[in-house]
Design a protein around this motif. Structure first.
Motif, PDB file in Angstrom:
ATOM      1  N   PRO A  11      20.377  63.781  40.272  1.00 47.55           N
ATOM      2  CA  PRO A  11      19.615  64.698  41.133  1.00 47.55           C
ATOM      3  C   PRO A  11      18.348  65.226  40.465  1.00 47.55           C
ATOM      4  N   GLN A  12      18.438  65.559  39.172  1.00 46.74           N
ATOM      5  CA  GLN A  12      17.259  66.049  38.467  1.00 46.74           C
ATOM      6  C   GLN A  12      16.216  64.947  38.320  1.00 46.74           C
ATOM      7  N   ARG A  13      16.683  63.747  38.016  1.00 43.70           N
ATOM      8  CA  ARG A  13      15.754  62.622  37.902  1.00 43.70           C
ATOM      9  C   ARG A  13      15.061  62.354  39.236  1.00 43.70           C
ATOM     10  N   LEU A  14      15.823  62.388  40.313  1.00 45.32           N
ATOM     11  CA  LEU A  14      15.275  62.178  41.650  1.00 45.32           C
ATOM     12  C   LEU A  14      14.217  63.230  41.969  1.00 45.32           C
ATOM     13  N   LYS A  15      14.503  64.461  41.635  1.00 45.70           N
ATOM     14  CA  LYS A  15      13.561  65.556  41.888  1.00 45.70           C
ATOM     15  C   LYS A  15      12.281  65.368  41.086  1.00 45.70           C
ATOM     16  N   VAL A  16      12.427  65.003  39.814  1.00 44.15           N
ATOM     17  CA  VAL A  16      11.263  64.832  38.938  1.00 44.15           C
ATOM     18  C   VAL A  16      10.407  63.650  39.392  1.00 44.15           C
ATOM     19  N   GLU A  17      11.056  62.539  39.716  1.00 37.24           N
ATOM     20  CA  GLU A  17      10.305  61.317  40.017  1.00 37.24           C
ATOM     21  C   GLU A  17       9.712  61.306  41.424  1.00 37.24           C
ATOM     22  N   THR A  18      10.034  62.322  42.211  1.00 38.62           N
ATOM     23  CA  THR A  18       9.405  62.461  43.526  1.00 38.62           C
ATOM     24  C   THR A  18       8.520  63.704  43.599  1.00 38.62           C
ATOM     25  N   SER A  19       8.410  64.411  42.490  1.00 42.42           N
ATOM     26  CA  SER A  19       7.750  65.720  42.505  1.00 42.42           C
ATOM     27  C   SER A  19       6.258  65.647  42.814  1.00 42.42           C
ATOM     28  N   ILE A  20       5.585  64.597  42.370  1.00 36.50           N
ATOM     29  CA  ILE A  20       4.134  64.514  42.596  1.00 36.50           C
ATOM     30  C   ILE A  20       3.829  64.399  44.088  1.00 36.50           C
ATOM     31  N   LEU A  21       4.466  63.446  44.762  1.00 36.52           N
ATOM     32  CA  LEU A  21       4.216  63.276  46.190  1.00 36.52           C
ATOM     33  C   LEU A  21       4.737  64.466  46.995  1.00 36.52           C
ATOM     34  N   HIS A  22       5.841  65.034  46.547  1.00 36.93           N
ATOM     35  CA  HIS A  22       6.378  66.225  47.204  1.00 36.93           C
ATOM     36  C   HIS A  22       5.357  67.358  47.152  1.00 36.93           C
ATOM     37  N   GLN A  23       4.773  67.575  45.996  1.00 32.06           N
ATOM     38  CA  GLN A  23       3.787  68.640  45.841  1.00 32.06           C
ATOM     39  C   GLN A  23       2.523  68.353  46.644  1.00 32.06           C
TER      40      GLN A  23
END
Length: 200
Positions: A11-23
């Motif tokens: 879950p943490q990896r998923l959050k980190v690796e999608t964080s740029i587009l999410h932001q």
């Protein structure tokens, strides 16, 4: 939440690796407008109009792939909530635009779970927006804010149940890359959709 979610690092990896587009999605003018103190009814309707395209397409394309994975998937259908809001606010939607383009004809379950991760995450965040919309525009789940009310008081539980399923699937099938790919694809597609010319 199950022990599998507590002990998994995915879950943490998923959050980190999608964080740029999410932001980048959250930084768009339309995304920011929904949380302004002086939010206009037009901006609110613009947001709902575009999310209707997103949600309807997800439920048409992605849900059929996931019914065997998520026993409560039928309870996660939100298109009727958006259409309830349209009806409450006397809005008639006459145009729709495709959101998810260039998808593989055979979408994998892992990719579909990555897509749903974005949608369920937005439902969780929608509870914050619901409180803001109720405060600023006065709408509630019966008068124009049914979509943002999500699953009501059970929204957190629905999120935990989804993440339990996602983590278990990733662990059992070793599909982390495909899940991340599906999530990033979805963030990018919604971002592009939110940047398109207004249809109101």
């Amino acid at each position: 939440m199950s022990n599998a979610v507590f002990t998994s690092t995915f879950p943490q990896r998923l959050k980190v690796e999608t964080s740029i587009l999410h932001q980048e999605l959250e930084d768009l003018p339309l995304s920011k407008a929904i949380l302004k103190e002086d939010i206009s009814t037009r901006d609110y309707m613009e947001y709902l109009h575009r999310m209707h395209d997103v949600i309807k397409e997800v439920e048409t394309l992605i849900f059929p792939l996931l019914y065997t994975e998520l026993s409560d998937l039928s309870q996660r259908i939100k298109t009727p909530l958006l259409e309830q809001d349209f009806n409450s606010l006397s809005y008639i939607k006459t145009q729709s635009a495709p959101v998810f383009k260039n998808l593989d004809k055979q979408i994998s379950t892992a990719f579909a779970l990555g897509m749903l991760y974005v949608i369920e995450g937005s439902t969780l965040g929608g509870r914050v927006i619901y409180k803001h919309i109720h405060k600023t525009l006065g709408y509630d789940n019966q008068s124009g804010a049914a979509y943002f009310s999500g699953y009501g008081e059970e929204t957190g539980l629905f999120w935990k149940n989804f993440m339990t399923t996602l983590v278990a699937y990733e662990k059992n099938h070793n599909t982390s890359e495909k899940i991340i790919e599906g999530a990033n694809y979805t963030f990018q597609a919604i971002k592009t959709h939110f940047q398109s010319e207004s249809e109101l």
